[in-house]
Design a protein around this motif. Structure first.
Motif: not given
Length: 259
Positions: A126-131
């Motif tokens: 699960v990518p970070p929020a900005d990604i």
């Protein structure tokens, strides 16, 4: 009429040797002290900064640890060759010709440096929020992450984390724990997602623990962070990459003209 009081002038609270190093670092980064040039002598630096010999030596030691200068006690201290590298982002969108290395490796070779890429891992995460926002993913939705460390002359240059939507990456070399010949721009083109436009967001940040260790940073200097989102011709984001470099060693060069 009441005249507002002037704001008190900020005072540089850094120690003297840190301030000396900062001014010399700026001379190096602006080219006032070009690669191969000798720094002023200890006596000249003592006079310029009204500092003791020990303080000047501490400042020079900082610059040596930052890989900006080389030298030893009692000898001239010299600005390192390749002490500052210019990155041209537009070149990364160009697919490599058949059998040719990725644009980054090719450019490094043209500059006379020995460059290599180490693949650190390929995972589904699960990518970070900005990604997630950049790729248009829902909260909790996973993507394929390819982590790499770029090295120049055996020194870590850049920590790179590239994320791809699952429907693009599934069943392709993006999922495999191997380097991709010619780079991902070439592969995306072959997969029918030719890079058409990229958007960069650049910021200076305090390094995380992972970034500090991977890049072998010498101290509390900032890192240069670029979040690059690559779009296909239909506008869909097909790749989002976080690129982190030592802020004191790199600059970005963008070229553009009127549309």
């Amino acid at each position: 009429m009441t005249v507002p009081k002037a704001e008190p002038q900020a005072h540089d609270r850094r120690s003297l040797h840190e301030r000396i190093a900062a001014d010399l670092r700026d001379d190096i980064m602006t080219g006032e002290l070009p690669p191969g040039a000798n720094l002023p002598s200890t006596a000249q630096l003592r006079s310029r900064f009204d500092a003791s010999n020990a303080t000047v030596q501490k400042a020079l030691q900082l610059l040596k640890e930052e890989r900006l200068v080389v030298g030893r006690a009692g000898a001239a201290v010299t600005v390192r060759e390749h002490r500052q590298r210019t990155i041209r982002p537009a070149g990364s969108l160009t697919p490599a010709a058949p059998g040719e290395p990725s644009p980054w490796l090719a450019e490094a070779a043209e500059q006379g440096t020995d460059a290599r890429i180490t693949l650190l891992g390929v995972t589904e995460t699960v990518p970070p929020a900005d990604i997630r926002t950049a790729l248009g993913l829902q909260d909790g939705e996973t993507a394929v992450l390819r982590s790499q460390l770029l090295l120049i002359d055996d020194e870590p240059a850049e920590l790179v984390k590239s994320y791809y939507p699952r429907d693009i990456a599934d069943g392709t070399p993006l999922m495999e724990p191997h380097r991709i010949k010619g780079g991902t721009a070439t592969l995306l083109r072959h997969l029918g997602h030719e890079p058409h436009r990229c958007v960069d967001r650049v910021s200076a940040r305090v390094p995380t623990q992972e970034q500090f260790e991977a890049l072998r940073l010498p101290g509390s200097l900032p890192v240069l962070c670029t979040l690059r989102v690559v779009h296909a011709a239909d506008g869909r984001p097909v790749e989002a990459t976080s690129m982190v470099k030592a802020g004191h060693l790199y600059e970005l060069q963008y070229e553009f003209g009127p549309e």
